[in-house]
Scaffold this motif. Structure first.
Motif, PDB file in Angstrom:
ATOM      1  N   GLY A   1       0.645  13.880 -17.850  1.00 19.47           N
ATOM      2  CA  GLY A   1      -0.220  14.743 -17.064  1.00 19.47           C
ATOM      3  C   GLY A   1       0.041  16.222 -17.247  1.00 19.47           C
ATOM      4  O   GLY A   1      -0.267  17.016 -16.352  1.00 19.47           O
ATOM      5  N   ILE A   2       0.593  16.625 -18.406  1.00 16.97           N
ATOM      6  CA  ILE A   2       0.925  18.036 -18.589  1.00 16.97           C
ATOM      7  C   ILE A   2      -0.167  18.754 -19.378  1.00 16.97           C
ATOM      8  O   ILE A   2      -0.757  18.210 -20.305  1.00 16.97           O
ATOM      9  CB  ILE A   2       2.288  18.223 -19.299  1.00 16.97           C
ATOM     10  CG1 ILE A   2       2.296  17.557 -20.682  1.00 16.97           C
ATOM     11  CG2 ILE A   2       3.421  17.680 -18.440  1.00 16.97           C
ATOM     12  CD1 ILE A   2       3.529  17.864 -21.490  1.00 16.97           C
ATOM     13  N   LYS A   3      -0.425  19.989 -18.976  1.00 16.12           N
ATOM     14  CA  LYS A   3      -1.352  20.864 -19.685  1.00 16.12           C
ATOM     15  C   LYS A   3      -0.543  21.701 -20.669  1.00 16.12           C
ATOM     16  O   LYS A   3       0.492  22.267 -20.315  1.00 16.12           O
ATOM     17  CB  LYS A   3      -2.079  21.774 -18.697  1.00 16.12           C
ATOM     18  CG  LYS A   3      -3.030  22.762 -19.348  1.00 16.12           C
ATOM     19  CD  LYS A   3      -3.670  23.666 -18.309  1.00 16.12           C
ATOM     20  CE  LYS A   3      -4.588  24.698 -18.967  1.00 16.12           C
ATOM     21  NZ  LYS A   3      -5.192  25.619 -17.968  1.00 16.12           N
ATOM     22  N   THR A   4      -1.001  21.778 -21.920  1.00 16.72           N
ATOM     23  CA  THR A   4      -0.260  22.502 -22.953  1.00 16.72           C
ATOM     24  C   THR A   4      -1.163  23.496 -23.663  1.00 16.72           C
ATOM     25  O   THR A   4      -2.372  23.317 -23.744  1.00 16.72           O
ATOM     26  CB  THR A   4       0.333  21.531 -23.988  1.00 16.72           C
ATOM     27  OG1 THR A   4      -0.739  20.776 -24.583  1.00 16.72           O
ATOM     28  CG2 THR A   4       1.322  20.571 -23.336  1.00 16.72           C
ATOM     29  N   PHE A   5      -0.550  24.544 -24.197  1.00 16.65           N
ATOM     30  CA  PHE A   5      -1.266  25.548 -24.973  1.00 16.65           C
ATOM     31  C   PHE A   5      -0.258  26.265 -25.867  1.00 16.65           C
ATOM     32  O   PHE A   5       0.921  25.930 -25.872  1.00 16.65           O
ATOM     33  CB  PHE A   5      -2.017  26.540 -24.072  1.00 16.65           C
ATOM     34  CG  PHE A   5      -1.197  27.074 -22.934  1.00 16.65           C
ATOM     35  CD1 PHE A   5      -0.495  28.256 -23.053  1.00 16.65           C
ATOM     36  CD2 PHE A   5      -1.117  26.377 -21.731  1.00 16.65           C
ATOM     37  CE1 PHE A   5       0.259  28.751 -22.019  1.00 16.65           C
ATOM     38  CE2 PHE A   5      -0.356  26.876 -20.672  1.00 16.65           C
ATOM     39  CZ  PHE A   5       0.335  28.060 -20.821  1.00 16.65           C
ATOM     40  N   LYS A   6      -0.725  27.227 -26.670  1.00 19.18           N
ATOM     41  CA  LYS A   6       0.117  27.911 -27.656  1.00 19.18           C
ATOM     42  C   LYS A   6       0.863  26.887 -28.514  1.00 19.18           C
ATOM     43  O   LYS A   6       2.084  26.968 -28.726  1.00 19.18           O
ATOM     44  CB  LYS A   6       1.115  28.862 -26.975  1.00 19.18           C
ATOM     45  CG  LYS A   6       0.439  30.040 -26.287  1.00 19.18           C
ATOM     46  CD  LYS A   6       1.441  31.095 -25.858  1.00 19.18           C
ATOM     47  CE  LYS A   6       0.740  32.320 -25.289  1.00 19.18           C
ATOM     48  NZ  LYS A   6       1.665  33.396 -24.926  1.00 19.18           N
ATOM     49  N   ARG A   7       0.121  25.933 -29.061  1.00 14.90           N
ATOM     50  CA  ARG A   7       0.722  24.833 -29.810  1.00 14.90           C
ATOM     51  C   ARG A   7       0.990  25.229 -31.266  1.00 14.90           C
ATOM     52  O   ARG A   7       0.140  25.817 -31.913  1.00 14.90           O
ATOM     53  CB  ARG A   7      -0.214  23.622 -29.792  1.00 14.90           C
ATOM     54  CG  ARG A   7      -0.584  23.143 -28.389  1.00 14.90           C
ATOM     55  CD  ARG A   7      -1.693  22.125 -28.501  1.00 14.90           C
ATOM     56  NE  ARG A   7      -2.172  21.670 -27.203  1.00 14.90           N
ATOM     57  CZ  ARG A   7      -3.246  20.900 -27.044  1.00 14.90           C
ATOM     58  NH1 ARG A   7      -3.941  20.512 -28.110  1.00 14.90           N
ATOM     59  NH2 ARG A   7      -3.622  20.526 -25.849  1.00 14.90           N
ATOM     60  N   ASP A   8       2.158  24.900 -31.743  1.00  9.09           N
ATOM     61  CA  ASP A   8       2.550  25.145 -33.130  1.00  9.09           C
ATOM     62  C   ASP A   8       3.101  23.842 -33.680  1.00  9.09           C
ATOM     63  O   ASP A   8       4.205  23.423 -33.343  1.00  9.09           O
ATOM     64  CB  ASP A   8       3.603  26.257 -33.178  1.00  9.09           C
ATOM     65  CG  ASP A   8       4.164  26.503 -34.588  1.00  9.09           C
ATOM     66  OD1 ASP A   8       3.793  25.754 -35.516  1.00  9.09           O
ATOM     67  OD2 ASP A   8       4.966  27.430 -34.739  1.00  9.09           O
ATOM     68  N   LEU A   9       2.312  23.173 -34.523  1.00  6.10           N
ATOM     69  CA  LEU A   9       2.744  21.942 -35.157  1.00  6.10           C
ATOM     70  C   LEU A   9       3.149  22.280 -36.589  1.00  6.10           C
ATOM     71  O   LEU A   9       2.307  22.610 -37.425  1.00  6.10           O
ATOM     72  CB  LEU A   9       1.609  20.907 -35.116  1.00  6.10           C
ATOM     73  CG  LEU A   9       1.936  19.500 -35.594  1.00  6.10           C
ATOM     74  CD1 LEU A   9       1.134  18.473 -34.794  1.00  6.10           C
ATOM     75  CD2 LEU A   9       1.633  19.341 -37.073  1.00  6.10           C
ATOM     76  N   GLY A  10       4.448  22.271 -36.841  1.00  8.60           N
ATOM     77  CA  GLY A  10       4.960  22.673 -38.146  1.00  8.60           C
ATOM     78  C   GLY A  10       5.667  21.533 -38.845  1.00  8.60           C
ATOM     79  O   GLY A  10       6.165  20.595 -38.214  1.00  8.60           O
ATOM     80  N   MET A  11       5.732  21.627 -40.169  1.00 13.42           N
ATOM     81  CA  MET A  11       6.446  20.645 -40.980  1.00 13.42           C
ATOM     82  C   MET A  11       7.728  21.263 -41.524  1.00 13.42           C
ATOM     83  O   MET A  11       7.746  22.425 -41.952  1.00 13.42           O
ATOM     84  CB  MET A  11       5.566  20.180 -42.133  1.00 13.42           C
ATOM     85  CG  MET A  11       4.501  19.176 -41.726  1.00 13.42           C
ATOM     86  SD  MET A  11       5.205  17.584 -41.228  1.00 13.42           S
ATOM     87  CE  MET A  11       5.897  17.030 -42.786  1.00 13.42           C
TER      88      MET A  11
END
Length: 299
Positions: free
Chosen positions: A116-126
């Motif tokens: 139930g968490i709201k997320t933002f400023k997402r950075d999905l890196g490899m």
């Protein structure tokens, strides 16, 4: 089918609040085999690619050096990681490649559904890194999860408290007056929680927890996911305000919203950023090597 295979009500409730280990199935996806990694390296913007090497002593953080991939192909870059001592960091892959944008949505939709968490400023890196490579002791301002896809690595996660990190150190990182790197002593390992990551394992830790990483004796491939929640952003703003106040001679403490003092500090931090009253320091290491110059960075 869920990406994480061992959700429990307790883990969902503690997500973003505690150090947690999870099981997942991402390592079974073809996008992370050699062919998928070569395609990723060929298509990822070359000017955004982080190329690093480092020494062997976990205390010698000053041996961390930045380089350039030059004109190497994706296949040649993967071979360099397999044969040398380098750490390739492909931040914000979700902003540049559609399959990584889709994976970002999948991961965070699942977190929203279970926790139930709201997320933002997402950075999905490899992260594609060599046998026995390491990342030195440091902390991050956002929340972080680290997903192991190939190889083995050990992660030490330390408390957000003395002697591992002091309030002033933490505030200076948030203010960007210093790099995320922190001084480290081996005796601090006694304070750490240790996670052994193999393919199909993920770890996430408390916001701002110092940590360090050592690879096993093989190529490592991991997914590094940074993000903010409303609570995490409020904490970052409280720390920012505390740093500004400490410079003025105060001795502030960290309060959690909705505490009135925390809310006042959040407003103060926003005003301070807009006014330009604080001067930030963005550390940029000079490039000291090129992977395509005919030399090998050996392990």
């Amino acid at each position: 089918m869920s990406i994480i295979t061992d959700w429990t009500a307790e883990k969902a409730a503690q997500l973003t609040k505690a150090n947690l280990g999870f099981d997942h199935g991402l390592h079974e996806r073809p996008m992370f085999n050699d062919e998928g990694l070569i395609s990723l390296l060929d298509r990822y913007p070359r000017d955004k690619l982080g190329v690093f090497t480092m020494g062997h002593d976990p205390v010698d953080w000053q041996s961390w050096r930045r380089g350039s991939a030059g004109d190497l192909s994706g296949e040649e870059l993967l071979r360099a990681a397999q044969e040398g001592r380098i750490w390739l960091n492909l931040r914000h892959a979700n902003d540049y490649l559609p399959e990584y944008a889709a994976l970002e949505e999948e991961i965070f939709a699942e977190k929203r559904a279970h926790a139930g968490i709201k997320t933002f400023k997402r950075d999905l890196g490899m992260l594609i890194s060599s046998a026995n490579a390491q990342v030195f002791y440091h902390l991050d301002v956002p929340l972080v999860s680290l997903w192991q896809l190939r190889g083995q690595k050990k992660v030490w996660v330390y408390p957000v408290a003395e002697p591992c990190v002091g309030a002033e150190q933490l505030e200076r990182v948030v203010l960007k007056e210093t790099a995320e790197q922190l001084e480290f002593r081996l005796d601090m390992d006694a304070e750490a929680e240790v996670f052994d990551l193999t393919p199909g394992k993920m770890v996430t830790w408390r916001q701002n927890a110092p940590h360090r990483i050592e690879n096993g004796p093989m190529l490592n491939v991991s997914l590094s996911v940074e993000f903010m929640t409303p609570a995490a952003l409020m904490r970052a703003n409280v720390l920012y305000a505390n740093g500004v106040m400490r410079k003025a001679g105060a001795r502030p403490r960290v309060q959690q919203a909705p505490h009135p003092t925390a809310l006042a500090k959040i407003a103060f931090a926003r005003a301070a950023k807009m006014s330009g009253m604080t001067r930030t320091f963005e550390r940029s290491l000079p490039e000291t090597f090129r992977l395509d110059d005919g030399r090998r960075l050996s392990a």
